[in-house]
Design a protein around this motif. Structure first.
Motif, PDB file in Angstrom:
ATOM      1  N   ASP A  99       0.839  -1.212   0.000  1.00  0.00           N
ATOM      2  CA  ASP A  99       0.000   0.000   0.000  1.00  0.00           C
ATOM      3  C   ASP A  99       0.870   1.257   0.000  1.00  0.00           C
ATOM      4  O   ASP A  99       0.614   2.204  -0.746  1.00  0.00           O
ATOM      5  CB  ASP A  99      -0.930   0.012   1.223  1.00  0.00           C
ATOM      6  CG  ASP A  99      -1.983  -1.085   1.169  1.00  0.00           C
ATOM      7  OD1 ASP A  99      -2.299  -1.563   0.057  1.00  0.00           O
ATOM      8  OD2 ASP A  99      -2.483  -1.464   2.252  1.00  0.00           O
ATOM      9  N   ASN A 100       1.904   1.253   0.822  1.00  0.00           N
ATOM     10  CA  ASN A 100       2.792   2.421   0.888  1.00  0.00           C
ATOM     11  C   ASN A 100       3.552   2.619  -0.422  1.00  0.00           C
ATOM     12  O   ASN A 100       3.756   3.755  -0.865  1.00  0.00           O
ATOM     13  CB  ASN A 100       3.762   2.302   2.062  1.00  0.00           C
ATOM     14  CG  ASN A 100       3.066   2.466   3.398  1.00  0.00           C
ATOM     15  OD1 ASN A 100       2.027   3.128   3.487  1.00  0.00           O
ATOM     16  ND2 ASN A 100       3.611   1.856   4.425  1.00  0.00           N
ATOM     17  N   LEU A 101       3.962   1.535  -1.048  1.00  0.00           N
ATOM     18  CA  LEU A 101       4.633   1.647  -2.345  1.00  0.00           C
ATOM     19  C   LEU A 101       3.679   2.248  -3.382  1.00  0.00           C
ATOM     20  O   LEU A 101       4.075   3.112  -4.170  1.00  0.00           O
ATOM     21  CB  LEU A 101       5.129   0.277  -2.820  1.00  0.00           C
ATOM     22  CG  LEU A 101       6.317  -0.319  -2.072  1.00  0.00           C
ATOM     23  CD1 LEU A 101       6.565  -1.755  -2.528  1.00  0.00           C
ATOM     24  CD2 LEU A 101       7.563   0.519  -2.271  1.00  0.00           C
ATOM     25  N   ASN A 102       2.426   1.795  -3.381  1.00  0.00           N
ATOM     26  CA  ASN A 102       1.436   2.339  -4.326  1.00  0.00           C
ATOM     27  C   ASN A 102       1.197   3.826  -4.077  1.00  0.00           C
ATOM     28  O   ASN A 102       1.067   4.610  -5.016  1.00  0.00           O
ATOM     29  CB  ASN A 102       0.121   1.568  -4.244  1.00  0.00           C
ATOM     30  CG  ASN A 102       0.243   0.165  -4.825  1.00  0.00           C
ATOM     31  OD1 ASN A 102       1.091  -0.090  -5.683  1.00  0.00           O
ATOM     32  ND2 ASN A 102      -0.586  -0.746  -4.344  1.00  0.00           N
ATOM     33  N   ARG A 103       1.137   4.237  -2.816  1.00  0.00           N
ATOM     34  CA  ARG A 103       0.955   5.661  -2.485  1.00  0.00           C
ATOM     35  C   ARG A 103       2.166   6.479  -2.962  1.00  0.00           C
ATOM     36  O   ARG A 103       2.015   7.589  -3.475  1.00  0.00           O
ATOM     37  CB  ARG A 103       0.753   5.836  -0.983  1.00  0.00           C
ATOM     38  CG  ARG A 103      -0.615   5.425  -0.511  1.00  0.00           C
ATOM     39  CD  ARG A 103      -0.827   5.759   0.973  1.00  0.00           C
ATOM     40  NE  ARG A 103      -1.899   4.958   1.486  1.00  0.00           N
ATOM     41  CZ  ARG A 103      -1.771   3.871   2.254  1.00  0.00           C
ATOM     42  NH1 ARG A 103      -0.576   3.463   2.624  1.00  0.00           N
ATOM     43  NH2 ARG A 103      -2.809   3.201   2.653  1.00  0.00           N
TER      44      ARG A 103
ATOM     45  N   GLN B 275       1.996   7.308  -6.600  1.00  0.00           N
ATOM     46  CA  GLN B 275       0.967   8.269  -6.999  1.00  0.00           C
ATOM     47  C   GLN B 275       1.473   9.715  -6.940  1.00  0.00           C
ATOM     48  O   GLN B 275       0.840  10.617  -7.477  1.00  0.00           O
ATOM     49  CB  GLN B 275      -0.285   8.102  -6.123  1.00  0.00           C
ATOM     50  CG  GLN B 275      -1.015   6.816  -6.387  1.00  0.00           C
ATOM     51  CD  GLN B 275      -2.164   6.582  -5.414  1.00  0.00           C
ATOM     52  OE1 GLN B 275      -2.373   7.343  -4.486  1.00  0.00           O
ATOM     53  NE2 GLN B 275      -2.904   5.509  -5.653  1.00  0.00           N
ATOM     54  N   ILE B 276       2.609   9.946  -6.335  1.00  0.00           N
ATOM     55  CA  ILE B 276       3.162  11.302  -6.218  1.00  0.00           C
ATOM     56  C   ILE B 276       3.783  11.713  -7.553  1.00  0.00           C
ATOM     57  O   ILE B 276       4.541  10.943  -8.164  1.00  0.00           O
ATOM     58  CB  ILE B 276       4.229  11.358  -5.094  1.00  0.00           C
ATOM     59  CG1 ILE B 276       3.577  11.033  -3.751  1.00  0.00           C
ATOM     60  CG2 ILE B 276       4.914  12.718  -5.058  1.00  0.00           C
ATOM     61  CD1 ILE B 276       4.565  10.863  -2.616  1.00  0.00           C
ATOM     62  N   ASP B 277       3.464  12.912  -8.002  1.00  0.00           N
ATOM     63  CA  ASP B 277       4.057  13.449  -9.236  1.00  0.00           C
ATOM     64  C   ASP B 277       5.449  14.001  -8.919  1.00  0.00           C
ATOM     65  O   ASP B 277       5.618  14.737  -7.942  1.00  0.00           O
ATOM     66  CB  ASP B 277       3.184  14.567  -9.815  1.00  0.00           C
ATOM     67  CG  ASP B 277       1.909  14.019 -10.442  1.00  0.00           C
ATOM     68  OD1 ASP B 277       1.945  12.885 -10.940  1.00  0.00           O
ATOM     69  OD2 ASP B 277       0.876  14.737 -10.411  1.00  0.00           O
ATOM     70  N   VAL B 278       6.403  13.633  -9.749  1.00  0.00           N
ATOM     71  CA  VAL B 278       7.765  14.128  -9.559  1.00  0.00           C
ATOM     72  C   VAL B 278       8.230  14.822 -10.828  1.00  0.00           C
ATOM     73  O   VAL B 278       7.857  14.440 -11.940  1.00  0.00           O
ATOM     74  CB  VAL B 278       8.736  12.978  -9.192  1.00  0.00           C
ATOM     75  CG1 VAL B 278       8.450  12.459  -7.819  1.00  0.00           C
ATOM     76  CG2 VAL B 278       8.713  11.877 -10.207  1.00  0.00           C
TER      77      VAL B 278
ATOM     78  N   ILE C 140      11.227   2.620  -6.957  1.00  0.00           N
ATOM     79  CA  ILE C 140      10.037   2.200  -6.198  1.00  0.00           C
ATOM     80  C   ILE C 140       9.125   1.355  -7.089  1.00  0.00           C
ATOM     81  O   ILE C 140       8.561   0.348  -6.635  1.00  0.00           O
ATOM     82  CB  ILE C 140       9.298   3.428  -5.618  1.00  0.00           C
ATOM     83  CG1 ILE C 140      10.170   4.099  -4.559  1.00  0.00           C
ATOM     84  CG2 ILE C 140       7.951   3.027  -5.040  1.00  0.00           C
ATOM     85  CD1 ILE C 140       9.633   5.409  -4.042  1.00  0.00           C
ATOM     86  N   GLU C 141       8.984   1.736  -8.366  1.00  0.00           N
ATOM     87  CA  GLU C 141       8.176   0.947  -9.311  1.00  0.00           C
ATOM     88  C   GLU C 141       8.732  -0.460  -9.455  1.00  0.00           C
ATOM     89  O   GLU C 141       7.976  -1.435  -9.503  1.00  0.00           O
ATOM     90  CB  GLU C 141       8.131   1.632 -10.678  1.00  0.00           C
ATOM     91  CG  GLU C 141       7.240   2.830 -10.746  1.00  0.00           C
ATOM     92  CD  GLU C 141       7.332   3.559 -12.085  1.00  0.00           C
ATOM     93  OE1 GLU C 141       8.234   3.254 -12.903  1.00  0.00           O
ATOM     94  OE2 GLU C 141       6.494   4.449 -12.308  1.00  0.00           O
TER      95      GLU C 141
ATOM     96  N   TYR D  57     -10.507   2.759  -1.703  1.00  0.00           N
ATOM     97  CA  TYR D  57      -9.578   3.399  -0.770  1.00  0.00           C
ATOM     98  C   TYR D  57      -8.349   2.521  -0.526  1.00  0.00           C
ATOM     99  O   TYR D  57      -7.242   3.021  -0.400  1.00  0.00           O
ATOM    100  CB  TYR D  57     -10.250   3.681   0.572  1.00  0.00           C
ATOM    101  CG  TYR D  57     -11.175   4.873   0.576  1.00  0.00           C
ATOM    102  CD1 TYR D  57     -10.969   5.954  -0.270  1.00  0.00           C
ATOM    103  CD2 TYR D  57     -12.247   4.933   1.451  1.00  0.00           C
ATOM    104  CE1 TYR D  57     -11.815   7.054  -0.254  1.00  0.00           C
ATOM    105  CE2 TYR D  57     -13.090   6.024   1.476  1.00  0.00           C
ATOM    106  CZ  TYR D  57     -12.869   7.078   0.613  1.00  0.00           C
ATOM    107  OH  TYR D  57     -13.707   8.164   0.644  1.00  0.00           O
ATOM    108  N   GLN D  58      -8.598   1.226  -0.417  1.00  0.00           N
ATOM    109  CA  GLN D  58      -7.501   0.300  -0.149  1.00  0.00           C
ATOM    110  C   GLN D  58      -7.787  -1.007  -0.876  1.00  0.00           C
ATOM    111  O   GLN D  58      -8.888  -1.549  -0.783  1.00  0.00           O
ATOM    112  CB  GLN D  58      -7.385   0.047   1.363  1.00  0.00           C
ATOM    113  CG  GLN D  58      -6.202  -0.783   1.774  1.00  0.00           C
ATOM    114  CD  GLN D  58      -6.164  -0.973   3.281  1.00  0.00           C
ATOM    115  OE1 GLN D  58      -7.144  -1.434   3.872  1.00  0.00           O
ATOM    116  NE2 GLN D  58      -5.046  -0.620   3.891  1.00  0.00           N
ATOM    117  N   ASP D  59      -6.794  -1.521  -1.611  1.00  0.00           N
ATOM    118  CA  ASP D  59      -6.975  -2.777  -2.352  1.00  0.00           C
ATOM    119  C   ASP D  59      -7.144  -3.950  -1.389  1.00  0.00           C
ATOM    120  O   ASP D  59      -6.542  -3.979  -0.306  1.00  0.00           O
ATOM    121  CB  ASP D  59      -5.760  -3.044  -3.250  1.00  0.00           C
ATOM    122  CG  ASP D  59      -5.680  -2.088  -4.425  1.00  0.00           C
ATOM    123  OD1 ASP D  59      -6.748  -1.709  -4.945  1.00  0.00           O
ATOM    124  OD2 ASP D  59      -4.552  -1.722  -4.819  1.00  0.00           O
ATOM    125  N   GLY D  60      -7.943  -4.911  -1.835  1.00  0.00           N
ATOM    126  CA  GLY D  60      -8.122  -6.135  -1.072  1.00  0.00           C
ATOM    127  C   GLY D  60      -7.337  -7.249  -1.740  1.00  0.00           C
ATOM    128  O   GLY D  60      -7.046  -7.193  -2.933  1.00  0.00           O
TER     129      GLY D  60
END
Length: 192
Positions: A98-102, A105-108, A120-121, A172-175
């Motif tokens: 989940d943290n890796l996916n978040r 999502q950040i634009d760099v 990270i990908e 909100y969160q993958d299952g």
């Protein structure tokens, strides 16, 4: 001499013969009830022994059946444990994913940040591949009909144009599932 031998033999009177016969008959009569009695005792002992034998055989058969049932239960439990082996470890890894996916999502915009994002990908792809190789799959939720066994509704929103009732509009969160067992339901927003 033959005459002398005959003379030496005492002659038995008829009375004595009858008395002797009565005595033999009485002895035989006494022995017959004793034989009947001992025969009855023997039959009783045999029936008691047969009962004990039947009881022991029944106990033995029950114990053997119980052992077979225990062995079957043990094998079934062992198969269940092996089937879902590692589920605790996977549950602990899911927040990392989940943290890796978040983070992805950040634009760099900077060159150094883009290289970090590519790293990270790579980690995220490897983690997802490792999960897939171990029969862990992501629960598809977005656009699906709400299923309480797979999804956890955290919010309900009104139906907008083009949406059906009970449709998942946001995740909100993958299952995740391990084979056919839900490890963690997807946290979703449902249109109603």
């Amino acid at each position: 001499m033959a005459e002398k031998d005959q003379e030496k033999k005492p002659e038995v009177s008829e009375k004595e013969n009858v008395t002797a016969e009565k005595t033999v008959d009485q002895d035989t009569a006494k022995k017959e009830p004793e034989e009947k009695q001992s025969s009855e005792e023997t039959e009783k002992k045999l029936s008691d022994l047969q009962k004990k034998y039947d009881e022991l055989e029944d106990k033995y058969l029950r114990a053997e059946a119980e052992m077979q049932n225990m062995t079957k239960r043990f094998k079934k439990e062992q198969q269940q444990l092996l089937k879902y082996e590692g589920q605790d470890l996977i549950r602990e890894i899911l927040p990392v994913i989940d943290n890796l996916n978040r983070a992805l999502q950040i634009d760099v915009k900077e060159n150094g940040s883009e290289q970090l994002k590519r790293g990270i990908e790579m980690v995220q792809r490897d983690m997802e591949k490792a999960l897939k190789d171990n029969d862990v799959t992501k629960i598809e939720a977005l656009g699906q009909t709400f299923d309480p066994t797979l999804h956890q509704a955290v919010k309900a929103v009104p139906i907008e144009e083009g949406q059906k009732a009970e449709t998942i509009v946001e995740v909100y969160q993958d299952g995740y599932m391990l084979k056919d067992r839900v490890l963690r339901p997807a946290m979703v927003v449902v249109a109603q």
